[in-house]
Design an enzyme around this catalytic site. Structure first.
Site, mmCIF file in Angstrom:
data_model
loop_
_atom_site.group_PDB
_atom_site.id
_atom_site.type_symbol
_atom_site.label_atom_id
_atom_site.label_comp_id
_atom_site.label_asym_id
_atom_site.label_seq_id
_atom_site.Cartn_x
_atom_site.Cartn_y
_atom_site.Cartn_z
ATOM 1 N N LYS A 20 2.266 6.392 -0.721
ATOM 2 C CA LYS A 20 2.210 4.947 -0.470
ATOM 3 C C LYS A 20 2.212 4.167 -1.782
ATOM 4 O O LYS A 20 2.993 3.231 -1.963
ATOM 5 C CB LYS A 20 0.943 4.594 0.323
ATOM 6 C CG LYS A 20 0.703 3.096 0.421
ATOM 7 C CD LYS A 20 -0.637 2.763 1.037
ATOM 8 C CE LYS A 20 -1.799 2.816 0.094
ATOM 9 N NZ LYS A 20 -2.143 1.552 -0.574
ATOM 10 N N ASN A 21 1.333 4.554 -2.712
ATOM 11 C CA ASN A 21 1.198 3.756 -3.928
ATOM 12 C C ASN A 21 2.435 3.821 -4.820
ATOM 13 O O ASN A 21 2.691 2.902 -5.592
ATOM 14 C CB ASN A 21 -0.053 4.170 -4.713
ATOM 15 C CG ASN A 21 -1.322 3.685 -4.035
ATOM 16 O OD1 ASN A 21 -1.257 2.903 -3.083
ATOM 17 N ND2 ASN A 21 -2.464 4.148 -4.495
ATOM 18 N N CYS A 114 -10.434 -7.869 -2.701
ATOM 19 C CA CYS A 114 -10.304 -7.216 -1.404
ATOM 20 C C CYS A 114 -11.621 -6.527 -1.112
ATOM 21 O O CYS A 114 -12.576 -6.684 -1.861
ATOM 22 C CB CYS A 114 -9.132 -6.243 -1.407
ATOM 23 S SG CYS A 114 -9.436 -4.802 -2.413
ATOM 24 N N ARG A 119 -11.007 -7.192 -8.212
ATOM 25 C CA ARG A 119 -9.658 -6.794 -8.614
ATOM 26 C C ARG A 119 -8.879 -7.901 -9.336
ATOM 27 O O ARG A 119 -7.898 -8.437 -8.816
ATOM 28 C CB ARG A 119 -8.892 -6.270 -7.395
ATOM 29 C CG ARG A 119 -9.680 -5.188 -6.682
ATOM 30 C CD ARG A 119 -8.925 -4.476 -5.635
ATOM 31 N NE ARG A 119 -7.972 -3.524 -6.162
ATOM 32 C CZ ARG A 119 -7.244 -2.714 -5.396
ATOM 33 N NH1 ARG A 119 -7.380 -2.757 -4.098
ATOM 34 N NH2 ARG A 119 -6.400 -1.878 -5.934
ATOM 35 N N ASP A 307 -9.605 7.069 -5.122
ATOM 36 C CA ASP A 307 -9.113 7.064 -3.744
ATOM 37 C C ASP A 307 -9.559 8.299 -2.955
ATOM 38 O O ASP A 307 -9.424 8.330 -1.736
ATOM 39 C CB ASP A 307 -7.578 6.975 -3.727
ATOM 40 C CG ASP A 307 -7.077 5.587 -4.118
ATOM 41 O OD1 ASP A 307 -7.912 4.672 -4.270
ATOM 42 O OD2 ASP A 307 -5.855 5.419 -4.281
ATOM 43 N N ARG A 399 -2.568 1.113 7.153
ATOM 44 C CA ARG A 399 -1.970 0.666 5.892
ATOM 45 C C ARG A 399 -1.567 1.852 5.017
ATOM 46 O O ARG A 399 -0.697 1.706 4.161
ATOM 47 C CB ARG A 399 -2.985 -0.179 5.106
ATOM 48 C CG ARG A 399 -3.209 -1.563 5.649
ATOM 49 C CD ARG A 399 -4.103 -2.332 4.701
ATOM 50 N NE ARG A 399 -3.760 -1.967 3.334
ATOM 51 C CZ ARG A 399 -4.634 -1.734 2.368
ATOM 52 N NH1 ARG A 399 -5.908 -1.852 2.591
ATOM 53 N NH2 ARG A 399 -4.238 -1.403 1.160
HETATM 54 C C1 UD1 Z 1 -4.131 1.316 -7.930
HETATM 55 C C2 UD1 Z 1 -3.969 1.883 -6.550
HETATM 56 C C3 UD1 Z 1 -5.325 2.109 -5.912
HETATM 57 C C4 UD1 Z 1 -6.197 2.968 -6.815
HETATM 58 C C5 UD1 Z 1 -6.258 2.384 -8.216
HETATM 59 C C6 UD1 Z 1 -6.998 3.266 -9.198
HETATM 60 C C7 UD1 Z 1 -1.849 0.909 -5.851
HETATM 61 C C8 UD1 Z 1 -1.153 0.031 -4.886
HETATM 62 N N1 UD1 Z 1 -3.201 0.952 -5.750
HETATM 63 O O1 UD1 Z 1 -4.758 0.035 -7.799
HETATM 64 O O2 UD1 Z 1 -5.128 2.773 -4.660
HETATM 65 O O3 UD1 Z 1 -7.501 3.019 -6.277
HETATM 66 O O4 UD1 Z 1 -4.929 2.188 -8.724
HETATM 67 O O5 UD1 Z 1 -6.440 4.532 -9.247
HETATM 68 O O6 UD1 Z 1 -1.234 1.587 -6.638
HETATM 69 N N2 UD1 Z 1 -8.590 -4.254 -13.645
HETATM 70 C C9 UD1 Z 1 -8.902 -5.364 -14.399
HETATM 71 N N3 UD1 Z 1 -7.905 -6.244 -14.723
HETATM 72 C C10 UD1 Z 1 -6.614 -6.043 -14.323
HETATM 73 C C11 UD1 Z 1 -6.299 -4.908 -13.561
HETATM 74 C C12 UD1 Z 1 -7.313 -4.024 -13.228
HETATM 75 O O7 UD1 Z 1 -10.058 -5.568 -14.763
HETATM 76 O O8 UD1 Z 1 -5.756 -6.881 -14.652
HETATM 77 C C13 UD1 Z 1 -9.661 -3.296 -13.260
HETATM 78 C C14 UD1 Z 1 -9.887 -3.250 -11.750
HETATM 79 O O9 UD1 Z 1 -10.720 -4.288 -11.307
HETATM 80 C C15 UD1 Z 1 -10.491 -1.888 -11.589
HETATM 81 C C16 UD1 Z 1 -9.805 -1.055 -12.653
HETATM 82 O O10 UD1 Z 1 -9.250 -1.981 -13.579
HETATM 83 O O11 UD1 Z 1 -11.862 -1.933 -11.863
HETATM 84 C C17 UD1 Z 1 -8.718 -0.155 -12.126
HETATM 85 O O12 UD1 Z 1 -7.757 -0.928 -11.439
HETATM 86 P P1 UD1 Z 1 -6.225 -0.552 -11.437
HETATM 87 O O13 UD1 Z 1 -6.017 0.756 -12.121
HETATM 88 O O14 UD1 Z 1 -5.446 -1.726 -11.898
HETATM 89 O O15 UD1 Z 1 -5.957 -0.343 -9.889
HETATM 90 P P2 UD1 Z 1 -4.792 -0.964 -9.034
HETATM 91 O O16 UD1 Z 1 -3.508 -0.857 -9.777
HETATM 92 O O17 UD1 Z 1 -5.204 -2.286 -8.511
#
Ligand code: UD1
Length: 455
Positions: A20-21, A114, A119, A307, A399
């Protein structure tokens, strides 16, 4: 809601769907292509359907061919992603980088938090700014355009404060069409980042270092057509490994990339569960009569995936001894604890740490799924519990897990999806042990293919 009659041993083989991701970010990545792309092994999921709707709103022609999607982004008609769709899917923020690179402008609503946490997208924004974008956030909308009336973004050296998966992906996509070289330092190393890099390379992008914390992208003026297959879903595979382990069943999974599951397999081994690979893309889980507790800390790849934290916790509830689980990535990702405790687990929460004291058994109960992976945790707990478990909040499950009920039923699990009014017995009636005519009701209650409405 989903009714599960637990304590039924599982047996056989399960086919793992496309990730999915990966699929979500690859679909957004198709915006980079000046022609049409074909993505194979795309799971049929509500989230996939939502991102396709966003692409259609931007002018992409989307057509389905079996498990493949053909995406023609040659004539983009809009740079604005619709709020009604973005608000339902955080991953839709992935379109920002490709839109900016392709059109020089992107208008994407802030995805917001969410159920698992706030996030933020500050790292995405900082990266795009470094590439020469002017980014303003007004009235909940991210308005980005290339500074100085230039046609292309400009390569830059970008250090990520945290190896965010989404930020790495967004910046990498934007940089494929930038002028010059981009270096992303402290980049995420997740398999989905590598899958995106492979897809971009198939379209002619010049990327190296993906899978390490230092990714280099040499921008090219345009990307061309490509035919690409989405990598297998490591989280779905991990969830089935747990389903086998918690029901003390031997099951086989394919296709999988075992290296994507190193941390999960290592922790299963520490708990006394063997996972063997009989063929290069296949795994078999071999259960034991009793399991030991173990400690887990969620970390960026190759660490233990956040996850998988919830489904693994379900397993540890019935392992001998104590386990400590630290969730370090998302601040609100332990909501399944209360639900597992309703099923007889003994888990205490202190901040982002859960202390699990193993109990001899779980018992079926009515529970509420609060997010995607929490739903999976409740499903695997339900498979092992005595009596019937009733899970509400299934929209989360839909989802992220393609045909989960059919796949589990194929392994011998007893479960069915019903509307509350037609439930065969009252939720919480954990005395119910006799399976009802499950196979017959199942298919008519399983949601139809979410993409069928769209294409
Ligand atoms: C993706 C995955 C999600 C998985 C996560 C971590 C998808 C669609 N989702 O989410 O299933 O749980 O990776 O493996 O691919 N952060 C910030 N600022 C930012 C971006 C992130 O502070 O601009 C923080 C987030 O709040 C979180 C951490 O970084 O605490 C990790 O987030 P991130 O790796 O970005 O996860 P996603 O890409 O949102």
């Amino acid at each position: 809601m989903l009714q599960i009659w637990g304590k039924t041993p599982l047996k056989g083989h399960v086919t793992i769907s496309g990730a999915k991701n990966s699929a979500l970010v690859l679909l957004a990545g198709s915006l980079l292509c000046s022609g049409s792309c074909r993505l194979r092994n795309v799971p049929s999921l509500v989230d996939v359907s939502l991102i396709c709707e966003i692409l259609v709103a931007l002018g992409v022609k989307v057509a389905r061919q079996g498990d493949a999607l053909v995406l023609d982004a040659s004539d983009l008609t809009s740079s604005k992603a619709p709020y009604e769709l973005v608000s339902q899917l955080r991953a839709s923020f992935f379109v920002t980088g490709p839109l900016l690179a392709r059109l020089g402008v992107a208008r994407v609503p802030l995805p917001g938090g969410c159920s698992i946490g706030d996030r933020p997208v500050d790292l995405h924004v900082k990266g795009l700014q470094a590439l020469g974008a002017d980014v303003q956030i007004e009235h909940g909308m991210v308005n980005a355009y290339i500074r100085g009336g230039r046609k292309r973004l400009t390569g830059a050296r970008i250090y990520l404060d945290f190896p965010s998966v989404g930020a790495t992906e967004n910046i990498m996509m934007a940089a494929t069409l930038a002028e010059g070289e981009t270096l992303i330092e402290n980049a995420a190393q997740e398999p989905e980042v590598v899958d995106l890099a492979n897809f971009c390379r198939a379209m002619g992008a010049r990327i190296r270092g993906d899978g390490t914390n230092r990714i280099v992208i040499d921008g090219v003026p345009a990307l061309h057509e490509a035919d690409y297959m989405v990598v297998p879903d490591r989280i779905e595979a991990g969830t089935f490994l747990i389903a086998g382990a918690i029901t003390r069943s031997e099951i086989m999974l394919s296709p999988v990339v075992p290296d994507h599951l190193t941390a999960v397999i290592a922790k299963l081994k520490e708990s006394g569960i063997s996972v063997v690979s009989d063929a290069p893309n296949q795994l078999r889980v071999i259960p034991a009569s009793s399991y030991r507790g173990t400690d887990i800390e969620t970390l960026p790849f190759p660490g233990f995936p956040t996850d998988m934290q919830a489904p693994f916790m379900s397993l540890l509830t019935v392992a001998e001894g104590n386990s400590m689980i630290s969730e370090t990535l998302f601040e609100n990702r332990l909501q399944h604890v209360a639900e597992l405790n309703r099923m007889g687990a003994d888990i205490k929460l202190k901040g982002n740490i859960a202390v699990v004291r193993g109990v001899p058994k779980l018992s079926g109960a009515p529970v509420l799924a609060t997010d995607l992976r929490a739903s999976a945790a409740l499903v695997v707990a339900g498979l092992a519990a005595e009596g019937m478990t009733t899970i509400q909040g299934l929209h989360h499950l839909d989802r992220g897990y393609e045909h989960l009920e059919d796949k589990l039923r194929g392994l011998g699990a007893k479960l069915q999806r019903v509307h509350e009014s037609t439930a065969l017995s009252a939720p919480g009636n954990s005395e119910e042990t006799v399976p009802s005519p499950l196979a017959e009701c199942a298919s008519e209650n399983t949601p139809s293919d979410p993409l069928s409405a769209l294409i």
